[in-house]
Design an enzyme around this catalytic site. Structure first.
Site, PDB file in Angstrom:
ATOM      1  N   GLY A  86       0.780  -1.145   0.077  1.00  0.00           N
ATOM      2  CA  GLY A  86      -0.045  -0.214   0.042  1.00  0.00           C
ATOM      3  C   GLY A  86       0.785   1.399  -0.112  1.00  0.00           C
ATOM      4  N   SER A  87       0.288   2.379   0.462  1.00  0.00           N
ATOM      5  CA  SER A  87       1.087   3.712   0.787  1.00  0.00           C
ATOM      6  C   SER A  87       2.493   3.666   0.977  1.00  0.00           C
ATOM      7  CB  SER A  87       0.376   4.627   1.597  1.00  0.00           C
ATOM      8  OG  SER A  87      -0.940   4.734   0.847  1.00  0.00           O
ATOM      9  N   VAL A  88       2.995   2.656   1.832  1.00  0.00           N
ATOM     10  CA  VAL A  88       4.407   2.436   2.210  1.00  0.00           C
ATOM     11  C   VAL A  88       5.382   2.685   0.888  1.00  0.00           C
ATOM     12  CG1 VAL A  88       6.353   1.226   3.370  1.00  0.00           C
ATOM     13  CG2 VAL A  88       4.012   0.969   4.370  1.00  0.00           C
TER      14      VAL A  88
END
Length: 576
Positions: free
Chosen positions: A305-307
């Site tokens: 995801g946004s990592v």
């Protein structure tokens, strides 16, 4: 004349036969005593087995130690060998006094024995060191105080340390031969036990031997002989970088907050040593392969995801495409044609990173790859996110030895054609579509950023030791200076990550000098998400990088922030 020839011929055959017999006897008695016949039978050992009784002290397998030298993979214990002799019955009173046992009960147990036996097999008892020293001082026949080493599945760091099992077919596949000793020969089937199996595997068992008669009773009194390694070098030990105290705390937090699948990775930033690694679910001891419970989730690829926006941010910074005055519409989804339920409004680049705005990174990703379709790969590599994060190198006689052989490589693209498809680029830019990385690699990325862009591999084993403590081989750490982000880029990324915990998605961690990046990833199943927080601390002088991830969670929220917060607080308290 013919009769005489027959006699000579018979004498000749008889001489040949006796010669062969004599050679066989010499071969058995003198030449091939340790390795006889096509399967290399140890005649001496087998002959001893026929006329003696054996009590196993240790399998002879090497051990794994934590960073302070504490044993992690076998249980050392004190015990008493009790013999069915009259002297053994008489001494029961003194032994019972030392061990706080009933003398009558102990004497009855001894009377009913038909062969020497460990006291722990007769009674549920633990003997401490003080009791052991007192028992050693008793000069009586009929009992013998001993130190034993018994393998048990590790209590902590199960997946990291691994487990061993008797597996003759695996032994043959791995070492190209059958177990010729025809005895229990456990092999490592996972974790470090598997990675270092060739160093740890038993070369010789440690046993107590005594002669027995046809009924199995001891002969010549109770004179015990030791059989095992006859030098100070074996079995070997693997000294790891694991901090047992931090490891135990991490395990407890995962259980306290009921993390069913996921885990935690904690690194020392400067050395890149692994301090703790927890994986859930726990290993099914009866059937480790049931539902793949033996798999270490921290070495397995997952949707980040946004990592992954950290990679896009690094590329955007170094490619000079960031305009601090530029605003992005964060009230729409990644394609810009649908409203986003979060409705974040107009945000600049730094605010977009802090609030994890998908639209901003979808736009930036599309613009970056329009110039160079391999930019994501380049910056993921610079940050240590793809490839193997674990230590790989030449050691002893092994080329390209891997400390984490089960570690999976991170991937960004499912197919080459996706690099030029704007729909796929937008999804990839926010860590979806085909992007999968391991928690170990994400932790290493955080350590790289915190350490001014310096890339190193993660090390879990520091050295291989002989049994006497001398070093057999050491695992040195070297900086990978071939492909790094600049210190300026690393500084800018740290500033962005600080905003995440001050005013952004990670503000629950505010006040603990933590910087990092959150991530919520769809898994392809609408009912399950992956929840991440990856970061480093303390912000001003980074010492630790840590990742906590909750995998395939069906709840709308996760306890990752609780685990992260409690672990950081514990480390600060421990240091102070």
């Amino acid at each position: 004349m013919k009769k005489r020839k027959r006699i000579y011929f018979l004498l000749f055959l008889t001489t040949i036969w006796f010669g062969i017999l004599l050679y066989k006897l010499v071969d058995i008695q003198l030449i091939s005593t340790k390795s006889y016949g096509p399967i290399n039978v140890d005649l001496l050992e087998n002959s001893v087995e026929q006329r003696s009784h054996q009590m196993l002290l240790s399998s002879g397998r090497g051990t794994i130690l934590d960073r302070n030298g504490e044993v992690l993979t076998s249980k050392a214990s004190y015990d008493i060998v009790v013999s069915p002799t009259s002297e053994g019955q008489q001494v029961g009173k003194r032994v019972s006094q030392i061990l706080n046992l009933s003398a009558n009960k102990l004497e009855k147990l001894i009377k009913n024995l038909d062969k020497p036996t460990y006291l722990s097999e007769l009674l549920t008892i633990e003997i401490d060191q003080n009791q052991y020293e007192q028992l050693k001082e008793l000069d009586k026949e009929g009992f013998y105080a001993v130190e034993r080493s018994k393998y048990e599945d590790p209590i902590i760091a199960q997946h990291l340390l691994g487990i061993v099992r008797d597996n003759p077919s695996l032994y043959k596949d791995r070492y190209g031969q059958e177990n010729l000793l025809n005895k229990s020969m456990p092999v490592g089937i996972s974790g470090l036990e598997k990675a270092f199996d060739s160093f740890l595997i038993s070369k010789e068992q440690e046993k107590l031997l005594f002669h027995v008669d046809a009924k199995g009773q001891p002969m010549f009194g109770f004179d015990l002989l030791f059989s095992g390694y006859d030098n100070d070098f074996y079995p070997l030990k693997i000294k790891t970088t694991i901090d047992s105290v931090l490891q135990m705390k991490a395990e407890n937090l995962m259980d306290d907050y009921k993390m069913q699948k996921g885990g935690l990775v904690l690194l020392d930033i400067q050395s890149r040593d692994l301090l703790a690694m927890v994986s859930r679910p726990t290993i099914n001891k009866e059937n480790p392969y049931m539902q793949n419970s033996v798999e270490n989730q921290m070495l397995t690829r997952h949707f980040p995801g946004s990592v992954f926006k950290t990679v896009v941010a690094a590329a955007a910074i170094e490619q000079n495409v960031i305009d601090t005055q530029r605003m992005f519409n964060c009230s729409v989804k990644i394609h810009g044609d649908e409203p986003d339920p979060r409705d974040l409004g107009e945000l600049n680049f730094a605010e977009s990173f802090a609030q994890s705005c998908n639209r901003t990174f979808a736009v930036l990703g599309t613009e970056l790859l329009a110039e160079d379709e391999k930019l994501f790969d380049q910056y993921a590599d610079k940050l240590g996110l793809i490839g193997h994060a674990g230590w790989t190198g030449d050691i002893f006689k092994y080329d390209a030895f891997k400390q984490f052989p089960e570690e999976q490589k991170g991937v960004i693209w499912g197919e080459e054609s996706h690099r030029s498809d704007q729909n796929f680029i937008r999804q990839t830019s926010i860590g979806q579509k085909d992007v999968k990385v391991t928690p170990l690699a994400v932790a290493n990325m955080m350590a790289t950023i915190a350490n001014n862009g310096i890339k190193k591999e993660v090390r879990v084993a520091e050295r291989i030791l002989y049994n006497n403590g001398a070093t057999m081989a050491a695992f040195s750490q070297e900086e990978d200076s071939t492909n790094q982000i600049t210190p300026k880029t690393a500084t800018r990324l740290r500033e962005l990550m600080q905003l995440v915990t001050e005013v952004g998605t990670g503000k629950y961690l505010n006040g603990l000098s933590i910087a990092g990046k959150s991530g919520t990833a769809e898994t392809g199943n609408n009912q399950f998400n992956n929840y991440w927080f990856a970061g480093f601390f303390p912000y001003e002088n980074p010492k630790y990088a840590m990742v906590v991830v909750d995998i395939e969670q069906s709840a709308p929220s996760s306890n990752i922030y609780n685990v992260y917060r409690e672990m950081v607080k514990y480390i600060y308290e421990k240091e102070n």
